[in-house]
Write an enzyme that holds these catalytic residues in place. Sequence first.
Site, PDB file in Angstrom:
ATOM      1  N   ARG A  71       2.579  -6.591   8.883  1.00 19.40           N
ATOM      2  CA  ARG A  71       1.915  -5.387   9.425  1.00 19.40           C
ATOM      3  C   ARG A  71       2.550  -4.961  10.748  1.00 19.40           C
ATOM      4  O   ARG A  71       2.676  -3.759  11.018  1.00 19.40           O
ATOM      5  CB  ARG A  71       0.424  -5.641   9.561  1.00 19.40           C
ATOM      6  CG  ARG A  71      -0.288  -5.530   8.202  1.00 19.40           C
ATOM      7  CD  ARG A  71      -1.709  -6.003   8.252  1.00 19.40           C
ATOM      8  NE  ARG A  71      -2.462  -5.644   7.057  1.00 19.40           N
ATOM      9  CZ  ARG A  71      -3.650  -6.174   6.740  1.00 19.40           C
ATOM     10  NH1 ARG A  71      -4.198  -7.075   7.538  1.00 19.40           N
ATOM     11  NH2 ARG A  71      -4.277  -5.800   5.636  1.00 19.40           N
TER      12      ARG A  71
ATOM     13  N   PHE B 191     -15.286   4.347   7.421  1.00 23.86           N
ATOM     14  CA  PHE B 191     -13.917   4.696   7.013  1.00 23.86           C
ATOM     15  C   PHE B 191     -13.718   4.647   5.502  1.00 23.86           C
ATOM     16  O   PHE B 191     -12.590   4.807   5.023  1.00 23.86           O
ATOM     17  CB  PHE B 191     -12.913   3.783   7.715  1.00 23.86           C
ATOM     18  CG  PHE B 191     -13.102   2.305   7.441  1.00 23.86           C
ATOM     19  CD1 PHE B 191     -12.649   1.725   6.273  1.00 23.86           C
ATOM     20  CD2 PHE B 191     -13.754   1.493   8.372  1.00 23.86           C
ATOM     21  CE1 PHE B 191     -12.823   0.364   6.028  1.00 23.86           C
ATOM     22  CE2 PHE B 191     -13.934   0.138   8.142  1.00 23.86           C
ATOM     23  CZ  PHE B 191     -13.463  -0.435   6.948  1.00 23.86           C
TER      24      PHE B 191
ATOM     25  N   ARG C 209      -2.419 -14.448   4.803  1.00 22.79           N
ATOM     26  CA  ARG C 209      -3.072 -13.695   5.889  1.00 22.79           C
ATOM     27  C   ARG C 209      -2.267 -13.867   7.193  1.00 22.79           C
ATOM     28  O   ARG C 209      -2.137 -12.922   7.974  1.00 22.79           O
ATOM     29  CB  ARG C 209      -4.515 -14.151   6.087  1.00 22.79           C
ATOM     30  CG  ARG C 209      -5.425 -13.926   4.878  1.00 22.79           C
ATOM     31  CD  ARG C 209      -5.940 -12.528   4.732  1.00 22.79           C
ATOM     32  NE  ARG C 209      -6.829 -12.129   5.778  1.00 22.79           N
ATOM     33  CZ  ARG C 209      -7.516 -10.979   5.756  1.00 22.79           C
ATOM     34  NH1 ARG C 209      -7.376 -10.134   4.728  1.00 22.79           N
ATOM     35  NH2 ARG C 209      -8.310 -10.652   6.732  1.00 22.79           N
TER      36      ARG C 209
ATOM     37  N   ASN D 198      -2.052   0.241   6.769  1.00 28.09           N
ATOM     38  CA  ASN D 198      -1.521  -1.015   7.301  1.00 28.09           C
ATOM     39  C   ASN D 198      -0.639  -1.797   6.319  1.00 28.09           C
ATOM     40  O   ASN D 198      -0.569  -3.016   6.373  1.00 28.09           O
ATOM     41  CB  ASN D 198      -2.653  -1.873   7.878  1.00 28.09           C
ATOM     42  CG  ASN D 198      -3.712  -2.206   6.849  1.00 28.09           C
ATOM     43  OD1 ASN D 198      -3.567  -1.855   5.683  1.00 28.09           O
ATOM     44  ND2 ASN D 198      -4.750  -2.895   7.264  1.00 28.09           N
TER      45      ASN D 198
ATOM     46  N   HIS E 108      -2.121  -5.420   1.570  1.00 28.85           N
ATOM     47  CA  HIS E 108      -3.424  -6.070   1.394  1.00 28.85           C
ATOM     48  C   HIS E 108      -3.186  -7.556   1.164  1.00 28.85           C
ATOM     49  O   HIS E 108      -2.205  -7.933   0.527  1.00 28.85           O
ATOM     50  CB  HIS E 108      -4.137  -5.481   0.171  1.00 28.85           C
ATOM     51  CG  HIS E 108      -5.359  -6.259  -0.232  1.00 28.85           C
ATOM     52  ND1 HIS E 108      -6.571  -6.083   0.389  1.00 28.85           N
ATOM     53  CD2 HIS E 108      -5.545  -7.233  -1.163  1.00 28.85           C
ATOM     54  CE1 HIS E 108      -7.454  -6.919  -0.147  1.00 28.85           C
ATOM     55  NE2 HIS E 108      -6.864  -7.626  -1.097  1.00 28.85           N
TER      56      HIS E 108
ATOM     57  N   TYR F 185     -12.713  -1.595  -3.400  1.00 24.18           N
ATOM     58  CA  TYR F 185     -13.193  -1.686  -2.021  1.00 24.18           C
ATOM     59  C   TYR F 185     -14.712  -1.505  -1.924  1.00 24.18           C
ATOM     60  O   TYR F 185     -15.222  -1.131  -0.855  1.00 24.18           O
ATOM     61  CB  TYR F 185     -12.468  -0.657  -1.156  1.00 24.18           C
ATOM     62  CG  TYR F 185     -11.037  -1.056  -0.820  1.00 24.18           C
ATOM     63  CD1 TYR F 185     -10.767  -2.109   0.049  1.00 24.18           C
ATOM     64  CD2 TYR F 185      -9.953  -0.383  -1.377  1.00 24.18           C
ATOM     65  CE1 TYR F 185      -9.463  -2.482   0.362  1.00 24.18           C
ATOM     66  CE2 TYR F 185      -8.640  -0.757  -1.073  1.00 24.18           C
ATOM     67  CZ  TYR F 185      -8.416  -1.797  -0.197  1.00 24.18           C
ATOM     68  OH  TYR F 185      -7.118  -2.167   0.117  1.00 24.18           O
TER      69      TYR F 185
ATOM     70  N   THR G 203      -5.470  -6.944  10.818  1.00 23.82           N
ATOM     71  CA  THR G 203      -5.734  -5.659  10.148  1.00 23.82           C
ATOM     72  C   THR G 203      -5.122  -4.495  10.917  1.00 23.82           C
ATOM     73  O   THR G 203      -4.514  -3.596  10.334  1.00 23.82           O
ATOM     74  CB  THR G 203      -7.266  -5.439  10.023  1.00 23.82           C
ATOM     75  OG1 THR G 203      -7.851  -6.589   9.415  1.00 23.82           O
ATOM     76  CG2 THR G 203      -7.579  -4.197   9.211  1.00 23.82           C
TER      77      THR G 203
ATOM     78  N   GLU H 172      -9.786 -10.182  -7.412  1.00 24.07           N
ATOM     79  CA  GLU H 172      -8.834  -9.077  -7.237  1.00 24.07           C
ATOM     80  C   GLU H 172      -7.648  -9.208  -8.194  1.00 24.07           C
ATOM     81  O   GLU H 172      -7.154  -8.207  -8.721  1.00 24.07           O
ATOM     82  CB  GLU H 172      -8.364  -9.041  -5.781  1.00 24.07           C
ATOM     83  CG  GLU H 172      -9.486  -8.652  -4.826  1.00 24.07           C
ATOM     84  CD  GLU H 172      -9.174  -8.863  -3.353  1.00 24.07           C
ATOM     85  OE1 GLU H 172     -10.056  -8.595  -2.524  1.00 24.07           O
ATOM     86  OE2 GLU H 172      -8.047  -9.305  -3.026  1.00 24.07           O
TER      87      GLU H 172
ATOM     88  N   LYS I  80       0.829  -1.215   0.000  1.00 23.13           N
ATOM     89  CA  LYS I  80       0.000   0.000   0.000  1.00 23.13           C
ATOM     90  C   LYS I  80       0.867   1.272   0.000  1.00 23.13           C
ATOM     91  O   LYS I  80       2.081   1.222   0.270  1.00 23.13           O
ATOM     92  CB  LYS I  80      -0.938  -0.039   1.207  1.00 23.13           C
ATOM     93  CG  LYS I  80      -1.935  -1.210   1.160  1.00 23.13           C
ATOM     94  CD  LYS I  80      -2.915  -1.143   2.336  1.00 23.13           C
ATOM     95  CE  LYS I  80      -3.937  -2.264   2.257  1.00 23.13           C
ATOM     96  NZ  LYS I  80      -4.951  -2.166   3.359  1.00 23.13           N
TER      97      LYS I  80
HETATM   98  P1  GDP Z   1      -8.108  -6.630   5.852  1.00 26.96           P
HETATM   99  O1  GDP Z   1      -8.805  -7.764   5.140  1.00 26.96           O
HETATM  100  O2  GDP Z   1      -7.231  -7.100   6.988  1.00 26.96           O
HETATM  101  O3  GDP Z   1      -7.359  -5.724   4.904  1.00 26.96           O
HETATM  102  O4  GDP Z   1      -9.230  -5.745   6.550  1.00 26.96           O
HETATM  103  P2  GDP Z   1     -10.696  -5.281   6.091  1.00 26.96           P
HETATM  104  O5  GDP Z   1     -11.151  -6.056   4.875  1.00 26.96           O
HETATM  105  O6  GDP Z   1     -11.559  -5.295   7.298  1.00 26.96           O
HETATM  106  O7  GDP Z   1     -10.505  -3.748   5.685  1.00 26.96           O
HETATM  107  C1  GDP Z   1      -9.937  -3.387   4.443  1.00 26.96           C
HETATM  108  C2  GDP Z   1      -8.994  -2.235   4.664  1.00 26.96           C
HETATM  109  O8  GDP Z   1      -9.739  -1.101   5.109  1.00 26.96           O
HETATM  110  C3  GDP Z   1      -7.944  -2.448   5.766  1.00 26.96           C
HETATM  111  O9  GDP Z   1      -6.829  -3.188   5.330  1.00 26.96           O
HETATM  112  C4  GDP Z   1      -7.592  -1.012   6.129  1.00 26.96           C
HETATM  113  O10 GDP Z   1      -6.673  -0.436   5.182  1.00 26.96           O
HETATM  114  C5  GDP Z   1      -8.939  -0.324   6.001  1.00 26.96           C
HETATM  115  N1  GDP Z   1      -9.611  -0.242   7.300  1.00 26.96           N
HETATM  116  C6  GDP Z   1     -10.195  -1.255   8.011  1.00 26.96           C
HETATM  117  N2  GDP Z   1     -10.695  -0.809   9.170  1.00 26.96           N
HETATM  118  C7  GDP Z   1     -10.447   0.525   9.197  1.00 26.96           C
HETATM  119  C8  GDP Z   1     -10.714   1.567  10.149  1.00 26.96           C
HETATM  120  O11 GDP Z   1     -11.307   1.355  11.206  1.00 26.96           O
HETATM  121  N3  GDP Z   1     -10.284   2.830   9.812  1.00 26.96           N
HETATM  122  C9  GDP Z   1      -9.644   3.094   8.634  1.00 26.96           C
HETATM  123  N4  GDP Z   1      -9.243   4.361   8.385  1.00 26.96           N
HETATM  124  N5  GDP Z   1      -9.365   2.151   7.727  1.00 26.96           N
HETATM  125  C10 GDP Z   1      -9.752   0.877   8.011  1.00 26.96           C
END
Ligand code: GDP
Length: 139
Positions: free
Chosen positions: A104, A59, A87, A114, A117, A51, A93, A128, A11
Amino acid sequence: MTGNRTFTMIKPDAVENGHIGAILEKITAAGFKIVAMKYTQLSLRDAKAFYAVHSERPFFGELVEFMTRGPIVAAILEKDNAVEDFRALIGATNPAEAAEGTIRKLFAASIGENAVHGSDSDENAAIEGSFHFAGREVY
Ligand code: GDP
């Protein structure tokens, strides 16, 4: 049966901080083979589409702004049990909750920014991967 491919992005935060090489090293050292890779930047339209599943989340605006602010590295990775193993390699996350030694934990600053992805299912890995790469770009 589990699939043998996953999709990743390094990222904008990790690119800005100069971590591309170190992250690719962790990925290949963990046994993943890179079968497609490009250095690119998401447009607003790309990020909103990629997304879309998060479009109702509070968010979402922040996420789209972050993911479009600079270049990323997109890649398709191959390994047995790729989605689950990747993962595990990247960690939770929220980097504050990520296990020691995960990407991470090592390279990310916050739950939003973070560093990497990783696809969450074989189905999403395929979707994807196809979002970023044509068939002829996968080796
Ligand atoms: P991942 O599968 O671990 O990437 O997590 P998710 O699918 O839940 O979320 C996708 C992406 O959205 C995450 O990798 C973060 O970059 C972002 N994200 C998730 N939760 C938050 C949050 O609470 N705040 C913000 N700003 N970004 C978030």
